[in-house]
Design a protein around this motif. Structure first.
Motif, PDB file in Angstrom:
ATOM      1  N   GLY A   1     -52.929  24.898-102.540  1.00  0.00           N
ATOM      2  CA  GLY A   1     -52.548  23.990-101.452  1.00  0.00           C
ATOM      3  C   GLY A   1     -51.809  24.739-100.364  1.00  0.00           C
ATOM      4  O   GLY A   1     -51.718  25.963-100.392  1.00  0.00           O
ATOM      5  N   VAL A   2     -51.304  23.957 -99.417  1.00  0.00           N
ATOM      6  CA  VAL A   2     -50.556  24.546 -98.306  1.00  0.00           C
ATOM      7  C   VAL A   2     -49.294  23.739 -98.035  1.00  0.00           C
ATOM      8  O   VAL A   2     -49.206  22.555 -98.388  1.00  0.00           O
ATOM      9  N   GLY A   3     -48.326  24.392 -97.411  1.00  0.00           N
ATOM     10  CA  GLY A   3     -47.119  23.712 -96.933  1.00  0.00           C
ATOM     11  C   GLY A   3     -47.253  23.576 -95.426  1.00  0.00           C
ATOM     12  O   GLY A   3     -48.204  22.983 -94.931  1.00  0.00           O
ATOM     13  N   GLU A   4     -46.317  24.202 -94.682  1.00  0.00           N
ATOM     14  CA  GLU A   4     -46.397  24.131 -93.219  1.00  0.00           C
ATOM     15  C   GLU A   4     -47.629  24.893 -92.738  1.00  0.00           C
ATOM     16  O   GLU A   4     -47.884  26.008 -93.191  1.00  0.00           O
ATOM     17  N   VAL A   5     -48.411  24.254 -91.842  1.00  0.00           N
ATOM     18  CA  VAL A   5     -49.591  24.913 -91.260  1.00  0.00           C
ATOM     19  C   VAL A   5     -49.592  24.653 -89.755  1.00  0.00           C
ATOM     20  O   VAL A   5     -49.399  23.514 -89.330  1.00  0.00           O
ATOM     21  N   VAL A   6     -49.791  25.697 -88.977  1.00  0.00           N
ATOM     22  CA  VAL A   6     -49.921  25.541 -87.516  1.00  0.00           C
ATOM     23  C   VAL A   6     -51.226  26.227 -87.110  1.00  0.00           C
ATOM     24  O   VAL A   6     -51.427  27.400 -87.434  1.00  0.00           O
ATOM     25  N   GLY A   7     -52.125  25.454 -86.460  1.00  0.00           N
ATOM     26  CA  GLY A   7     -53.289  26.113 -85.865  1.00  0.00           C
ATOM     27  C   GLY A   7     -54.563  26.065 -86.682  1.00  0.00           C
ATOM     28  O   GLY A   7     -55.546  26.708 -86.326  1.00  0.00           O
ATOM     29  N   VAL A   8     -54.545  25.332 -87.792  1.00  0.00           N
ATOM     30  CA  VAL A   8     -55.817  25.134 -88.515  1.00  0.00           C
ATOM     31  C   VAL A   8     -55.734  23.787 -89.231  1.00  0.00           C
ATOM     32  O   VAL A   8     -54.649  23.366 -89.632  1.00  0.00           O
ATOM     33  N   GLU A   9     -56.871  23.077 -89.283  1.00  0.00           N
ATOM     34  CA  GLU A   9     -56.883  21.748 -89.929  1.00  0.00           C
ATOM     35  C   GLU A   9     -58.005  21.688 -90.953  1.00  0.00           C
ATOM     36  O   GLU A   9     -58.972  22.447 -90.866  1.00  0.00           O
ATOM     37  N   PHE A  10     -57.836  20.776 -91.912  1.00  0.00           N
ATOM     38  CA  PHE A  10     -58.846  20.637 -92.967  1.00  0.00           C
ATOM     39  C   PHE A  10     -59.203  19.166 -93.114  1.00  0.00           C
ATOM     40  O   PHE A  10     -58.326  18.308 -92.989  1.00  0.00           O
ATOM     41  N   LYS A  11     -60.482  18.896 -93.399  1.00  0.00           N
ATOM     42  CA  LYS A  11     -60.893  17.500 -93.584  1.00  0.00           C
ATOM     43  C   LYS A  11     -60.711  17.077 -95.049  1.00  0.00           C
ATOM     44  O   LYS A  11     -60.320  15.950 -95.335  1.00  0.00           O
ATOM     45  N   THR A  12     -61.003  18.000 -95.983  1.00  0.00           N
ATOM     46  CA  THR A  12     -60.915  17.629 -97.403  1.00  0.00           C
ATOM     47  C   THR A  12     -60.198  18.718 -98.191  1.00  0.00           C
ATOM     48  O   THR A  12     -60.089  19.874 -97.741  1.00  0.00           O
ATOM     49  N   GLN A  13     -59.736  18.327 -99.387  1.00  0.00           N
ATOM     50  CA  GLN A  13     -59.092  19.276-100.304  1.00  0.00           C
ATOM     51  C   GLN A  13     -60.071  20.379-100.683  1.00  0.00           C
ATOM     52  O   GLN A  13     -59.707  21.554-100.772  1.00  0.00           O
ATOM     53  N   PHE A  14     -61.343  20.001-100.888  1.00  0.00           N
ATOM     54  CA  PHE A  14     -62.363  20.981-101.279  1.00  0.00           C
ATOM     55  C   PHE A  14     -62.507  22.040-100.191  1.00  0.00           C
ATOM     56  O   PHE A  14     -62.519  23.242-100.454  1.00  0.00           O
ATOM     57  N   GLU A  15     -62.549  21.579 -98.921  1.00  0.00           N
ATOM     58  CA  GLU A  15     -62.676  22.509 -97.790  1.00  0.00           C
ATOM     59  C   GLU A  15     -61.452  23.421 -97.700  1.00  0.00           C
ATOM     60  O   GLU A  15     -61.560  24.621 -97.418  1.00  0.00           O
ATOM     61  N   LEU A  16     -60.264  22.841 -97.992  1.00  0.00           N
ATOM     62  CA  LEU A  16     -59.024  23.634 -97.955  1.00  0.00           C
ATOM     63  C   LEU A  16     -59.098  24.778 -98.955  1.00  0.00           C
ATOM     64  O   LEU A  16     -58.766  25.925 -98.652  1.00  0.00           O
ATOM     65  N   LEU A  17     -59.596  24.467-100.158  1.00  0.00           N
ATOM     66  CA  LEU A  17     -59.677  25.525-101.182  1.00  0.00           C
ATOM     67  C   LEU A  17     -60.652  26.627-100.765  1.00  0.00           C
ATOM     68  O   LEU A  17     -60.393  27.821-100.962  1.00  0.00           O
ATOM     69  N   GLN A  18     -61.785  26.218-100.149  1.00  0.00           N
ATOM     70  CA  GLN A  18     -62.758  27.243 -99.721  1.00  0.00           C
ATOM     71  C   GLN A  18     -62.129  28.151 -98.667  1.00  0.00           C
ATOM     72  O   GLN A  18     -62.323  29.359 -98.643  1.00  0.00           O
ATOM     73  N   TYR A  19     -61.300  27.532 -97.799  1.00  0.00           N
ATOM     74  CA  TYR A  19     -60.623  28.321 -96.743  1.00  0.00           C
ATOM     75  C   TYR A  19     -59.646  29.311 -97.392  1.00  0.00           C
ATOM     76  O   TYR A  19     -59.632  30.502 -97.051  1.00  0.00           O
ATOM     77  N   LEU A  20     -58.846  28.833 -98.353  1.00  0.00           N
ATOM     78  CA  LEU A  20     -57.877  29.711 -99.017  1.00  0.00           C
ATOM     79  C   LEU A  20     -58.590  30.894 -99.673  1.00  0.00           C
ATOM     80  O   LEU A  20     -58.137  32.031 -99.610  1.00  0.00           O
ATOM     81  N   ASN A  21     -59.756  30.622-100.270  1.00  0.00           N
ATOM     82  CA  ASN A  21     -60.500  31.693-100.923  1.00  0.00           C
ATOM     83  C   ASN A  21     -60.996  32.703 -99.879  1.00  0.00           C
ATOM     84  O   ASN A  21     -60.933  33.917-100.091  1.00  0.00           O
ATOM     85  N   LYS A  22     -61.423  32.166 -98.729  1.00  0.00           N
ATOM     86  CA  LYS A  22     -61.967  33.038 -97.671  1.00  0.00           C
ATOM     87  C   LYS A  22     -60.881  33.944 -97.099  1.00  0.00           C
ATOM     88  O   LYS A  22     -61.123  35.124 -96.819  1.00  0.00           O
ATOM     89  N   ILE A  23     -59.640  33.419 -96.973  1.00  0.00           N
ATOM     90  CA  ILE A  23     -58.587  34.238 -96.327  1.00  0.00           C
ATOM     91  C   ILE A  23     -57.923  35.189 -97.322  1.00  0.00           C
ATOM     92  O   ILE A  23     -57.039  35.951 -96.943  1.00  0.00           O
ATOM     93  N   GLY A  24     -58.345  35.126 -98.624  1.00  0.00           N
ATOM     94  CA  GLY A  24     -57.883  36.172 -99.527  1.00  0.00           C
ATOM     95  C   GLY A  24     -57.249  35.746-100.825  1.00  0.00           C
ATOM     96  O   GLY A  24     -56.678  36.589-101.529  1.00  0.00           O
ATOM     97  N   PHE A  25     -57.357  34.436-101.197  1.00  0.00           N
ATOM     98  CA  PHE A  25     -56.684  33.983-102.418  1.00  0.00           C
ATOM     99  C   PHE A  25     -57.657  33.609-103.523  1.00  0.00           C
ATOM    100  O   PHE A  25     -58.769  33.134-103.253  1.00  0.00           O
ATOM    101  N   ARG A  26     -57.169  33.777-104.766  1.00  0.00           N
ATOM    102  CA  ARG A  26     -57.872  33.215-105.924  1.00  0.00           C
ATOM    103  C   ARG A  26     -57.662  31.705-105.869  1.00  0.00           C
ATOM    104  O   ARG A  26     -56.592  31.230-105.477  1.00  0.00           O
TER     105      ARG A  26
END
Ligand SMILES: NC(=O)c1cnc(N)c2cc(Br)sc12
Length: 327
Positions: free
Chosen positions: A232-257
């Protein structure tokens, strides 16, 4: 490795190349679990970077892989205030609890159909990592949800934690939240070593991870083979997500398991089927999982449902039944 021929300018250029190459291979190895080079080739690159940084210490940057090996010990952990509180999860213990959760979400949202997303609930220590313009600036424990401890040097040593996000135009601010865990086999090895040295063994991998991340000497943390799985995420500035699933794909793309076994469900009945399937394979994961987190998938709806003082109304943790004592 002989780097004495390099001019300062050549050193600066080569260090940038090595940082990008090594950080990429860390991602391949610890996040994608699919290395492209051998450990020997990786070590050679790492030794070249260390040799150049030793000659030109002022060329060391915060995202250099050399910053993942730990720093001299602290006297204490500074305090961190989480601008977005780190909440805990309510629990569900059976199908009826999950059905009740679904009824409550429908009642509070006024909707008759709710899409859910399920992830594993890792049994480790919750961590929040703040990145500013893509650079890791702070890592903090959950604490009481609002006040945590600044464990930045330790967090930098955790496998699967990038010192620089792997995208070209990173958001100005993003706080990534996840669980720091220790694999079961690393836990066994660590306890065997401790017993050999006459030190008290850790009771379980969760305690071992918590004790390791809260070490004042981060060089000890670096030896403990900790991993981070983001959820998940806490404070975020400059990017938005529509769904939890999309958020996880983004986290994986930027470098996280992220959690294995992530699924989206059109209704709670599908969640219940998945809960049964995952409960049956709970021991197959290399780390401790103590349940399944069930989340409303739509982020807008999550925000509308909000949270109580300490729990989200849009998520619940199904807890695996206590394992029968090993006979
Ligand atoms: N997958 C997840 O969301 C998840 C996994 N493991 C955990 N220990 C927690 C805790 C919260 Br709060 S969420 C979450």
């Amino acid at each position: 490795i002989d780097v004495s021929h390099l001019t300062r300018e050549q050193a600066e250029k080569r260090l940038k190349e090595l940082r990008d190459i090594i950080n990429y291979h860390n991602y391949r190895y610890y996040v994608l679990d699919s290395p492209e080079i051998t450990d020997a080739e990786y070590d050679r690159l790492f030794q070249e970077l260390l040799a150049i940084e030793e000659r030109f210490p002022d060329l060391i940057t915060p995202d250099s892989p050399s910053q993942k090996v730990g720093a001299p010990p602290l006297d204490e952990f500074p305090e961190v205030i989480h601008s977005v509180p780190m909440l805990s999860l309510g629990n569900a213990f059976n199908d009826e609890d999950l059905m009740e959760f679904d009824r409550r979400v429908k009642r509070e949202s006024g909707l008759s159909k709710i899409e859910y997303e399920t992830e594993l609930k890792m049994d480790g220590l919750a961590i929040s990592i703040r990145y500013e313009n893509g650079i890791l600036v702070r890592g903090a424990t959950r604490g009481d949800g609002v006040r945590g401890e600044d464990v930045t040097p330790n967090v930098k040593t955790v496998r699967g934690v990038p010192l620089r996000l792997l995208i070209d135009n990173p958001p100005p601010v993003i706080e990534v939240r996840g669980e720091v865990i220790m694999y079961k086999e690393d836990f066994e090895k660590l306890n065997n070593e401790r017993i050999q040295k006459g030190e008290p063994p850790f009771a379980n991998p969760r305690n071992a991870a918590a004790g390791s991340i809260r070490q004042l000497d981060s060089r000890i943390t670096a030896e403990r083979k900790l991993h981070m799985i983001a959820y998940g995420v806490g404070e975020v500035v400059g990017v938005e997500f529509k769904t939890q699933f999309e958020l996880l794909q983004y986290l994986n793309k930027i470098g996280f398991r992220i959690s294995p076994e992530v699924k989206v469900h059109r209704d709670i009945e599908s969640v219940i089927v998945e809960v049964k399937r995952l409960t049956a394979i709970r021991d197959s994961f290399p780390f401790g999982a103590d349940g399944i987190v069930v989340k409303v998938n739509d982020i807008e709806l999550q925000k509308r449902l909000g949270a109580t003082s300490h729990e989200p109304r849009w998520a619940i943790a199904y807890k695996f039944p206590a394992e029968e004592a090993e006979t």
